[in-house]
Design an enzyme around this catalytic site. Structure first.
Site, mmCIF file in Angstrom:
data_model
loop_
_atom_site.group_PDB
_atom_site.id
_atom_site.type_symbol
_atom_site.label_atom_id
_atom_site.label_comp_id
_atom_site.label_asym_id
_atom_site.label_seq_id
_atom_site.Cartn_x
_atom_site.Cartn_y
_atom_site.Cartn_z
ATOM 1 C CB CYS A 74 -55.711 52.085 49.683
ATOM 2 S SG CYS A 74 -56.255 50.451 50.249
ATOM 3 C CG HIS B 90 -53.735 50.901 45.214
ATOM 4 N ND1 HIS B 90 -52.763 51.429 46.029
ATOM 5 C CD2 HIS B 90 -54.516 50.124 46.002
ATOM 6 C CE1 HIS B 90 -52.926 50.976 47.260
ATOM 7 N NE2 HIS B 90 -53.986 50.192 47.267
ATOM 8 C CD GLU C 252 -50.850 53.387 43.745
ATOM 9 O OE1 GLU C 252 -50.757 52.608 44.709
ATOM 10 O OE2 GLU C 252 -51.828 54.145 43.572
#
Length: 188
Positions: A78, A165, A167
């Protein structure tokens, strides 16, 4: 064999600690470090790679513009992706779609980082800001219907950026992306 050491550069994004935990869960010696660290401080820790987290604004990127040019494998997530683009001569713009949402991604080149993820995937991303022009010597890896540059990499150096993202649990195969980055780090 020692664990790989990955430093997560904290850009004050809401999922920074989740990146750290995801890497630790993958067996890495992961450590969160402030984005105000000096290049010397980072190199003294002898990392195998760096992950630049997301964050609220470029104004809060600290020393990131210098750190992202270190000669190490780097994954920008990001804001980290955007910081990489700017540092290497790319351009940013305000996106048409702000806030976090599911985005359908088209993988146009798996390269090392998106290996096994394409040809399409669903991710969790914010497009408040986005890369609008690739830096010289970078190539496009993924795009979507709302952003032409969802992922990129340098053509020779182990530098990777993703708008989304990996994660978070809402991202399909996000952990695979992190594993792919760790594999890149192990080869350097």
């Amino acid at each position: 064999m020692d664990k790989q050491k990955i430093l997560v550069i904290n850009n004050y994004g809401q999922t920074c600690h989740l990146i750290h935990r995801s890497l630790r869960d993958l067996g890495m010696d992961a450590k969160l470090v402030p984005n105000t660290s000096s290049a010397e401080d980072i190199l003294r820790l002898e990392p195998d790679g760096l992950v630049f987290s997301g964050g609220p604004t470029m104004e809060r990127a600290g020393n990131g513009a210098n750190l992202i040019k270190l000669d190490l494998p780097i994954l920008g997530i990001c804001l980290g992706h955007q910081l990489m683009a700017l540092a290497y001569g790319g351009e940013l713009r305000t996106g048409k779609y702000g806030g976090f949402a599911r985005v359908d991604i088209e993988v146009v080149d798996e390269d090392d980082i998106l290996k096994g993820i394409g040809p399409a995937t669903k991710v969790w991303a914010s497009h408040q800001d986005e890369v609008s022009k690739l830096p010289p010597d970078f190539k496009l890896l993924a795009r979507s219907g709302i952003c032409d540059i969802e992922a990129m990499c340098h053509v020779k150096k182990p530098l990777y950026g993703v708008q989304w993202h990996p994660e978070v649990s809402h991202t399909e195969k996000g952990i695979d992306l992190l594993k792919n980055f760790l594999e890149v780090c192990s080869r350097q």
